[in-house]
Design an enzyme around this catalytic site. Structure first.
Site, PDB file in Angstrom:
ATOM      1  N   ASN A 270       0.830  -1.207   0.000  1.00  0.00           N
ATOM      2  CA  ASN A 270       0.000   0.000   0.000  1.00  0.00           C
ATOM      3  C   ASN A 270       0.863   1.256   0.000  1.00  0.00           C
ATOM      4  O   ASN A 270       0.601   2.222  -0.728  1.00  0.00           O
ATOM      5  CB  ASN A 270      -0.899   0.027   1.238  1.00  0.00           C
ATOM      6  CG  ASN A 270      -2.065  -0.938   1.157  1.00  0.00           C
ATOM      7  OD1 ASN A 270      -2.344  -1.504   0.108  1.00  0.00           O
ATOM      8  ND2 ASN A 270      -2.739  -1.142   2.270  1.00  0.00           N
TER       9      ASN A 270
ATOM     10  N   HIS B 160     -14.587   2.042 -15.732  1.00  0.00           N
ATOM     11  CA  HIS B 160     -14.489   1.316 -14.468  1.00  0.00           C
ATOM     12  C   HIS B 160     -15.749   0.507 -14.196  1.00  0.00           C
ATOM     13  O   HIS B 160     -15.768  -0.337 -13.298  1.00  0.00           O
ATOM     14  CB  HIS B 160     -14.243   2.321 -13.328  1.00  0.00           C
ATOM     15  CG  HIS B 160     -13.884   1.702 -12.027  1.00  0.00           C
ATOM     16  ND1 HIS B 160     -14.736   1.705 -10.933  1.00  0.00           N
ATOM     17  CD2 HIS B 160     -12.773   1.046 -11.628  1.00  0.00           C
ATOM     18  CE1 HIS B 160     -14.151   1.084  -9.918  1.00  0.00           C
ATOM     19  NE2 HIS B 160     -12.969   0.675 -10.300  1.00  0.00           N
TER      20      HIS B 160
ATOM     21  N   ARG C 266     -14.472   2.160   3.804  1.00  0.00           N
ATOM     22  CA  ARG C 266     -13.311   1.354   4.159  1.00  0.00           C
ATOM     23  C   ARG C 266     -12.028   2.162   4.270  1.00  0.00           C
ATOM     24  O   ARG C 266     -11.283   2.057   5.222  1.00  0.00           O
ATOM     25  CB  ARG C 266     -13.090   0.243   3.119  1.00  0.00           C
ATOM     26  CG  ARG C 266     -11.948  -0.708   3.484  1.00  0.00           C
ATOM     27  CD  ARG C 266     -11.504  -1.548   2.305  1.00  0.00           C
ATOM     28  NE  ARG C 266     -10.652  -0.800   1.399  1.00  0.00           N
ATOM     29  CZ  ARG C 266     -10.759  -0.820   0.072  1.00  0.00           C
ATOM     30  NH1 ARG C 266     -11.710  -1.516  -0.497  1.00  0.00           N
ATOM     31  NH2 ARG C 266      -9.938  -0.124  -0.683  1.00  0.00           N
TER      32      ARG C 266
ATOM     33  N   HIS D   8     -15.068  -4.280  -0.778  1.00  0.00           N
ATOM     34  CA  HIS D   8     -14.988  -3.631  -2.082  1.00  0.00           C
ATOM     35  C   HIS D   8     -16.356  -3.303  -2.674  1.00  0.00           C
ATOM     36  O   HIS D   8     -16.455  -2.630  -3.699  1.00  0.00           O
ATOM     37  CB  HIS D   8     -14.203  -4.551  -3.040  1.00  0.00           C
ATOM     38  CG  HIS D   8     -13.732  -3.895  -4.288  1.00  0.00           C
ATOM     39  ND1 HIS D   8     -14.214  -4.235  -5.537  1.00  0.00           N
ATOM     40  CD2 HIS D   8     -12.830  -2.917  -4.507  1.00  0.00           C
ATOM     41  CE1 HIS D   8     -13.620  -3.500  -6.459  1.00  0.00           C
ATOM     42  NE2 HIS D   8     -12.773  -2.693  -5.864  1.00  0.00           N
TER      43      HIS D   8
END
Length: 707
Positions: free
Chosen positions: A56, A449, A578, A606
């Site tokens: 990350n 997307h 999140r 997600h």
């Protein structure tokens, strides 16, 4: 930075009604690191979360810090949500990043390292090995490693070499015997990425892992003969990976070449971070700082007891002997799983009812079944699909190739600008194009997307359209780790909407209005804000109201201020975000009725859900879009309405379970910090990553979001 300057930053940041996107991200990575600190986890699970925090952080520096340098290097103005300008914001961001880096390495040194041997493995340097093991290392170095190493000197006769992004590099300072220090030279030895990160030695029932840098360090003198080695310095650089494509209407034929050129630029972009062992050569570092135009706050020092690049822990985690020491989902099948009575039934099932899949509690197989059957069914005429990220050796590609081979018309939009998946997507897209698929590589200045699949099938004397709309990628690997949603349907209203959307994507068509689909960049932001404002109006009239939203990120200021206004009108707002959250909850007079939760655990949350109470006439949407500027303005996105009463309750129950979780949940505070939510007195632990496997239709039927 002195205390007065820090206090000045804090005062400025706290006075803002918005939380900085990048500072919020650092707090998110802290929540991931917190998973590695949980006593209930095995050391291998802890290493997994350590590796995730490191990965990350790499991406954060490549993209977010890289983007910041795009402003700093070219004197472009940028004011962060914190209210800080470019330079002071960089100082604050680096200060927070340095603090996180320290927490990360302190945890590794004090909590991970002391407990490795009891878990069946040790991390060791060469000097702590016995004679036989040292001989194994020596043979490995000279036979496998030595031929791959290339010392690259930098001096008056040799140009500065290209040092690669995220590789371990030795900077070796040398001098000829008898010469003055003014004549010292700097050489670089890069460790190729195709050499395993650890050399593994079986020792009894356990494994010894020797980092490759220690193998090389022990024998590096063999690369520098007849010179004096003054210092050996291990470091790692992170380069700016943020790029945008300057697209024009006439660049279509060169589009892929332009993408490839930009990918090469990413490999040599400006340096934004240096990680280096403590005790390094100051002379070398001064040279590198001058060369790369970086300041001390971009230099991250690593203690000798620690190590560089925690992403390498995946090699340890992946060892088969430790497989049973990793967390695995419950073995039982979720009661609400898709009823697979045989692959031949899937078309017939969807003609009778809609199916909502909640991954990974429901597996992704029904989607592959649908595609493979479509590829083989002689009555299927066309398949249209959007693809953002695929697994390596994807079954999606395999099914589409089979469909083309069987004479189906196949249209695929491959988003080759999907960050860090560009090369894989280009490769897969070319494979399909060569086979005869109609492949689109992207749409103008937008990233595609949205996740859509349309299958057109002739059933007797009519045509039926089978549609899948989702929140996640068509990726069989990540579907086991990410929680996502997908709707399989033959609903004519949604099928018409999806057909229209594909016409916009694949052809030259201006979109008309959709009935059950909200799309970006056409009007998603304005539509969602109108739903928010409607709840505020209901609150003012004393009618039942409520807003419940689950997303990955909340950053769009227009949407945030609409939520603030709803809160001030008395609307209860519960948000499950999140990662990045730029909204500040619980501020008096601004957001007192807003609560923000973050779920971070074994699965990556997600899925996106938007639920508006609407005086009992509920509106519930799911799909691919977060509440971000890029989602509303720079991407093709879609949210689909779920109207089937039971399936809508499934979505409502997902929100209800998220709000009930007291194992993986964190509650955002007004100052932007987070507190872990834990079971109260006489309250049982409720872990959604286990409870969804036990979900029953009765629980779903009785769900209530407004009490």
């Amino acid at each position: 930075m002195d205390v007065i300057q820090k206090d000045k930053f804090i005062s400025k940041i706290d006075s803002s009604d918005l939380v900085s996107r990048d500072l919020s991200w650092v707090k998110f990575n802290d929540r991931v690191l917190d998973q590695s600190k949980k006593k209930s986890r095995t050391i291998f699970e802890k290493l997994k979360f350590m590796a995730i925090t490191a990965s990350n952080l790499d991406e954060f520096f490549m993209i977010r810090v890289g983007s910041l340098y795009n402003y700093l290097d070219y004197d472009k103005e940028r004011i962060d949500y914190s209210g800080l300008r470019e330079e002071p914001f960089k100082e604050k961001l680096m200060m927070d990043s340095q603090a996180f880096h320290s927490r990360q390495h302190e945890h590794f040194i004090h909590e991970i390292l002391p407990n490795t041997e009891a878990s069946g493995f040790v991390l060791s340097n060469v000097k702590n090995l016995n004679d036989d093991e040292q001989e194994l290392i020596r043979e490995y170095f000279f036979k496998a490693v030595y031929p791959m190493l290339t010392p690259m000197v930098f001096d008056g006769y040799h140009t500065f070499p290209i040092l690669m992004n995220k590789l371990l590099i030795f900077g070796v300072v040398t001098i000829n015997p008898g010469e003055k220090k003014d004549n010292r030279k700097l050489s670089f030895v890069q460790i190729p990425s195709n050499i395993p990160r650890f050399f593994e030695i079986e020792r009894g029932e356990g494994v010894v892992y020797v980092p490759i840098e220690e193998v090389i360090r022990e024998h590096i003198v063999s690369l520098f003969r007849n010179v004096v080695i003054e210092s050996i310095n291990l470091f790692r650089i992170t380069r700016n990976g943020d790029f945008t494509l300057e697209e024009t209407e006439d660049m279509d034929s060169n589009f892929l070449e332009e993408v490839k050129r930009k990918l090469n630029e990413r490999k040599t972009g400006r340096v934004v971070r240096v990680e280096i062992e403590e005790g390094h050569s100051k002379w070398m570092m001064n040279l590198l700082k001058d060369r790369w135009k970086i300041q001390n706050d971009s230099i991250f020092k690593v203690k000798k007891e620690s190590m560089l690049d925690f992403t390498s822990f995946w090699q340890i985690i992946g060892n088969k002997r430790f497989k049973d020491r990793m967390w695995h989902p419950p073995a039982q099948v979720a009661p609400l799983s898709y009823p697979l009575a045989g692959r031949s039934d899937i078309f017939q099932t969807l003609k009778q009812k809609d199916v909502l899949l909640h991954h990974p509690y429901n597996n992704i197989e029904p989607i592959f079944d649908l595609l493979y059957q479509a590829a083989e069914d002689p009555n299927v005429m066309a398949i249209k699909m959007t693809i953002y990220r695929l697994a390596k050796h994807s079954r999606i590609t395999s099914a589409l190739l089979k469909a083309v081979e069987n004479g189906k018309h196949v249209s695929v939009l491959f988003e080759v600008k999907a960050r860090f998946d560009e090369e894989n997507n280009i490769q897969e897209a070319k494979k399909l194009q060569k086979a005869g698929c109609f492949v689109i590589y992207g749409v103008s200045n937008f990233k595609t997307h949205t996740k859509l699949l349309l299958i057109v099938k002739k059933d007797e004397n009519k045509v039926t359209r089978y549609v899948h709309l989702g929140s996640g990628n068509y990726n069989e690997d990540t579907s086991k780790l990410y929680t996502d949603l997908g709707l399989l349907t033959t609903n004519e209203v949604l099928a018409n909407d999806v057909s229209e959307f594909f016409n916009v994507i694949t052809g030259h068509s201006m979109p008309s209005s959709y009935k059950n689909l909200i799309t970006a960049p056409q009007g998603m932001r304005s539509q969602l804000i109108s739903f928010i404002e409607n709840e505020a109006e209901n609150a003012k009239k004393g009618l039942p109201c409520g807003i419940f939203i689950k997303v990955n990120s909340l950053e769009d200021s227009e949407s945030i201020h609409a939520l603030y206004r709803a809160s001030q009108s008395g609307v209860p707002v519960k948000l499950i975000v999140r990662g990045i959250c730029c909204l500040r909850p619980g501020r008096k007079g601004l957001s007192e009725n807003i609560e923000v939760y973050s779920i971070v655990g074994d699965f990556l949350e997600h899925s996106r859900i938007y639920h508006f109470h609407n005086n009992g006439d509920t509106r519930t949407y799911a799909g691919s879009a977060d509440m971000m500027v890029r989602s509303f303005e720079k991407r093709l996105e879609s949210l689909f309405r779920v109207q089937d009463p039971f399936l809508e309750k499934q979505l409502m129950n997902i929100i209800a379970y998220n709000l009930k979780d007291n194992v993986n949940a964190y509650i955002m505070q007004e100052d932007g910090s987070y507190k872990a939510k834990t079971p109260g007195e006489n309250e049982e632990a409720f872990n959604i990553h286990e409870e969804f496997f036990k979900l029953t239709p009765e629980i779903v039927e009785n769900v209530r979001l407004l009490q």
